[in-house]
Design a protein around this motif. Structure first.
Motif, PDB file in Angstrom:
ATOM      1  N   GLN A  54     -64.592  68.829 -13.886  1.00  0.00           N
ATOM      2  CA  GLN A  54     -64.700  70.248 -14.204  1.00  0.00           C
ATOM      3  C   GLN A  54     -63.773  70.647 -15.347  1.00  0.00           C
ATOM      4  O   GLN A  54     -63.999  71.656 -15.999  1.00  0.00           O
ATOM      5  N   SER A  55     -62.724  69.847 -15.574  1.00  0.00           N
ATOM      6  CA  SER A  55     -61.736  70.199 -16.588  1.00  0.00           C
ATOM      7  C   SER A  55     -60.925  68.969 -16.971  1.00  0.00           C
ATOM      8  O   SER A  55     -60.987  67.926 -16.317  1.00  0.00           O
ATOM      9  N   MET A  56     -60.104  69.095 -18.025  1.00  0.00           N
ATOM     10  CA  MET A  56     -59.194  68.027 -18.408  1.00  0.00           C
ATOM     11  C   MET A  56     -58.153  67.818 -17.319  1.00  0.00           C
ATOM     12  O   MET A  56     -57.727  66.693 -17.059  1.00  0.00           O
ATOM     13  N   ASN A  57     -57.728  68.891 -16.677  1.00  0.00           N
ATOM     14  CA  ASN A  57     -56.736  68.762 -15.611  1.00  0.00           C
ATOM     15  C   ASN A  57     -57.221  67.833 -14.506  1.00  0.00           C
ATOM     16  O   ASN A  57     -56.468  67.011 -13.993  1.00  0.00           O
ATOM     17  N   GLU A  58     -58.499  67.967 -14.150  1.00  0.00           N
ATOM     18  CA  GLU A  58     -59.055  67.116 -13.105  1.00  0.00           C
ATOM     19  C   GLU A  58     -59.029  65.650 -13.540  1.00  0.00           C
ATOM     20  O   GLU A  58     -58.715  64.759 -12.744  1.00  0.00           O
ATOM     21  N   LEU A  59     -59.326  65.399 -14.806  1.00  0.00           N
ATOM     22  CA  LEU A  59     -59.299  64.033 -15.329  1.00  0.00           C
ATOM     23  C   LEU A  59     -57.864  63.489 -15.361  1.00  0.00           C
ATOM     24  O   LEU A  59     -57.627  62.323 -15.050  1.00  0.00           O
ATOM     25  N   ILE A  60     -56.910  64.336 -15.737  1.00  0.00           N
ATOM     26  CA  ILE A  60     -55.496  63.931 -15.754  1.00  0.00           C
ATOM     27  C   ILE A  60     -55.042  63.536 -14.353  1.00  0.00           C
ATOM     28  O   ILE A  60     -54.382  62.512 -14.161  1.00  0.00           O
ATOM     29  N   PHE A  61     -55.400  64.350 -13.353  1.00  0.00           N
ATOM     30  CA  PHE A  61     -55.055  64.035 -11.976  1.00  0.00           C
ATOM     31  C   PHE A  61     -55.684  62.706 -11.558  1.00  0.00           C
ATOM     32  O   PHE A  61     -55.063  61.901 -10.859  1.00  0.00           O
ATOM     33  N   GLU A  62     -56.910  62.472 -11.992  1.00  0.00           N
ATOM     34  CA  GLU A  62     -57.620  61.238 -11.637  1.00  0.00           C
ATOM     35  C   GLU A  62     -56.918  60.022 -12.228  1.00  0.00           C
ATOM     36  O   GLU A  62     -56.765  58.992 -11.556  1.00  0.00           O
ATOM     37  N   VAL A  63     -56.487  60.123 -13.471  1.00  0.00           N
ATOM     38  CA  VAL A  63     -55.769  59.020 -14.116  1.00  0.00           C
ATOM     39  C   VAL A  63     -54.443  58.766 -13.387  1.00  0.00           C
ATOM     40  O   VAL A  63     -54.061  57.610 -13.154  1.00  0.00           O
ATOM     41  N   GLN A  64     -53.745  59.827 -13.021  1.00  0.00           N
ATOM     42  CA  GLN A  64     -52.477  59.681 -12.294  1.00  0.00           C
ATOM     43  C   GLN A  64     -52.689  58.914 -10.991  1.00  0.00           C
ATOM     44  O   GLN A  64     -51.937  57.975 -10.676  1.00  0.00           O
ATOM     45  N   MET A  65     -53.701  59.289 -10.233  1.00  0.00           N
ATOM     46  CA  MET A  65     -53.957  58.633  -8.956  1.00  0.00           C
ATOM     47  C   MET A  65     -54.363  57.177  -9.159  1.00  0.00           C
ATOM     48  O   MET A  65     -53.947  56.293  -8.401  1.00  0.00           O
ATOM     49  N   GLU A  66     -55.140  56.907 -10.193  1.00  0.00           N
ATOM     50  CA  GLU A  66     -55.573  55.526 -10.460  1.00  0.00           C
ATOM     51  C   GLU A  66     -54.382  54.650 -10.848  1.00  0.00           C
ATOM     52  O   GLU A  66     -54.287  53.498 -10.412  1.00  0.00           O
ATOM     53  N   ILE A  67     -53.476  55.181 -11.669  1.00  0.00           N
ATOM     54  CA  ILE A  67     -52.296  54.409 -12.071  1.00  0.00           C
ATOM     55  C   ILE A  67     -51.401  54.134 -10.867  1.00  0.00           C
ATOM     56  O   ILE A  67     -50.907  53.011 -10.691  1.00  0.00           O
ATOM     57  N   LEU A  68     -51.191  55.131 -10.034  1.00  0.00           N
ATOM     58  CA  LEU A  68     -50.369  54.931  -8.835  1.00  0.00           C
ATOM     59  C   LEU A  68     -50.987  53.885  -7.913  1.00  0.00           C
ATOM     60  O   LEU A  68     -50.281  53.026  -7.359  1.00  0.00           O
ATOM     61  N   GLU A  69     -52.300  53.936  -7.751  1.00  0.00           N
ATOM     62  CA  GLU A  69     -52.979  52.952  -6.905  1.00  0.00           C
ATOM     63  C   GLU A  69     -52.883  51.558  -7.502  1.00  0.00           C
ATOM     64  O   GLU A  69     -52.691  50.570  -6.791  1.00  0.00           O
ATOM     65  N   SER A  70     -53.021  51.466  -8.834  1.00  0.00           N
ATOM     66  CA  SER A  70     -52.910  50.182  -9.528  1.00  0.00           C
ATOM     67  C   SER A  70     -51.512  49.596  -9.348  1.00  0.00           C
ATOM     68  O   SER A  70     -51.355  48.395  -9.070  1.00  0.00           O
ATOM     69  N   MET A  71     -50.502  50.428  -9.494  1.00  0.00           N
ATOM     70  CA  MET A  71     -49.118  49.982  -9.364  1.00  0.00           C
ATOM     71  C   MET A  71     -48.823  49.499  -7.947  1.00  0.00           C
ATOM     72  O   MET A  71     -48.262  48.404  -7.755  1.00  0.00           O
ATOM     73  N   THR A  72     -49.197  50.294  -6.957  1.00  0.00           N
ATOM     74  CA  THR A  72     -48.895  49.924  -5.575  1.00  0.00           C
ATOM     75  C   THR A  72     -49.672  48.682  -5.151  1.00  0.00           C
ATOM     76  O   THR A  72     -49.155  47.850  -4.393  1.00  0.00           O
ATOM     77  N   GLU A  73     -50.889  48.520  -5.636  1.00  0.00           N
ATOM     78  CA  GLU A  73     -51.674  47.337  -5.296  1.00  0.00           C
ATOM     79  C   GLU A  73     -51.059  46.086  -5.916  1.00  0.00           C
ATOM     80  O   GLU A  73     -51.028  45.020  -5.292  1.00  0.00           O
ATOM     81  N   PHE A  74     -50.548  46.198  -7.129  1.00  0.00           N
ATOM     82  CA  PHE A  74     -49.869  45.082  -7.802  1.00  0.00           C
ATOM     83  C   PHE A  74     -48.655  44.646  -6.984  1.00  0.00           C
ATOM     84  O   PHE A  74     -48.434  43.454  -6.771  1.00  0.00           O
ATOM     85  N   VAL A  75     -47.883  45.614  -6.524  1.00  0.00           N
ATOM     86  CA  VAL A  75     -46.678  45.322  -5.731  1.00  0.00           C
ATOM     87  C   VAL A  75     -47.060  44.761  -4.369  1.00  0.00           C
ATOM     88  O   VAL A  75     -46.451  43.803  -3.870  1.00  0.00           O
ATOM     89  N   ARG A  76     -48.095  45.312  -3.767  1.00  0.00           N
ATOM     90  CA  ARG A  76     -48.518  44.900  -2.422  1.00  0.00           C
ATOM     91  C   ARG A  76     -48.993  43.443  -2.393  1.00  0.00           C
ATOM     92  O   ARG A  76     -48.831  42.748  -1.381  1.00  0.00           O
ATOM     93  N   ARG A  77     -49.556  42.973  -3.500  1.00  0.00           N
ATOM     94  CA  ARG A  77     -50.089  41.606  -3.548  1.00  0.00           C
ATOM     95  C   ARG A  77     -49.009  40.541  -3.779  1.00  0.00           C
ATOM     96  O   ARG A  77     -49.300  39.338  -3.711  1.00  0.00           O
TER      97      ARG A  77
END
Length: 214
Positions: A54-77
């Motif tokens: 709906q907006s750039m803000n929504e996309l920014i939030f999506e990127v933030q969540m994806e990066i956090l998930e990527s980081m935690t998954e890297f550490v978890r493995r």
């Protein structure tokens, strides 16, 4: 088959928009990126953009969540099956430093997001969605298994409270890694020094969490 094709295309377009936004955000502040920029890099139209966000803000939030998930998954493995809890936790924290070293722009993005989060002109629903995401991550913390395993096998202090300890480690580690991410690429000595400080902190943390007999 046609329905699957359309769904695959829709998913592909969404992934391309997120990838394009991430690429742009790593090069410059997300505050300077607009929808036109993202669409150009993704190779899609604004109409397609608004089918997903709906907006750039929504996309920014999506990127933030994806990066956090990527980081935690890297550490978890990072840990292997034969490790005890203390070894698991050590390997995860070492991997975390390695991730920050490999992706300083991701860590810097998380920092910038956190600094500007409250100032975002986003709707309450979006903020609530992110709040729920953070709450889920806190309750299912990626360090919990290692901490609980260490307490159970005796390699970590029995009185360590897994959830509170996990939150403390996350806050402390992110502070160190975010500082590390701000080092100039031309200043390699400073970067190496920051990595050494992070490694030293991990050593001190593991020592503190180890039973006194160690």
């Amino acid at each position: 088959m046609t329905e699957n094709w359309h769904q695959n295309l829709k998913n592909k377009n969404r992934e391309e928009l997120i990838a394009a936004a991430k690429e742009l955000f790593m090069k410059q502040s997300f505050l300077k990126v607009n929808i036109k920029d993202v669409c150009h890099v993704a190779g899609v139209s604004r109409v397609t953009f608004y089918k997903h966000f709906q907006s750039m803000n929504e996309l920014i939030f999506e990127v933030q969540m994806e990066i956090l998930e990527s980081m935690t998954e890297f550490v978890r493995r990072a840990p292997s099956a034969e490790m005890n809890g203390k070894q698991m936790l050590t390997s995860m924290l070492d991997a975390w430093i390695d991730y920050a070293w490999q992706h300083p722009d991701y860590i810097k993005f998380i920092l910038l997001f956190d600094l500007h989060y409250e100032a975002y002109d986003s709707n309450q629903e979006l903020k609530e969605q992110y709040k729920n995401f953070v709450s889920r991550e806190k309750e299912q913390h990626f360090l919990i298994d290692a901490l609980e395993a260490g307490i159970q096998d005796g390699s970590l202090k029995s009185d360590a409270e897994p959830l509170k300890t996990a939150h403390f480690i996350f806050t402390s580690m992110m502070g160190l890694l975010q500082k590390m991410s701000l080092a100039s690429k031309e200043d390699w000595n400073s970067e190496f020094q920051d990595v050494q400080i992070a490694n030293r902190f991990v050593g001190m943390l593991i020592q503190y969490l180890s039973p006194e007999s160690d």
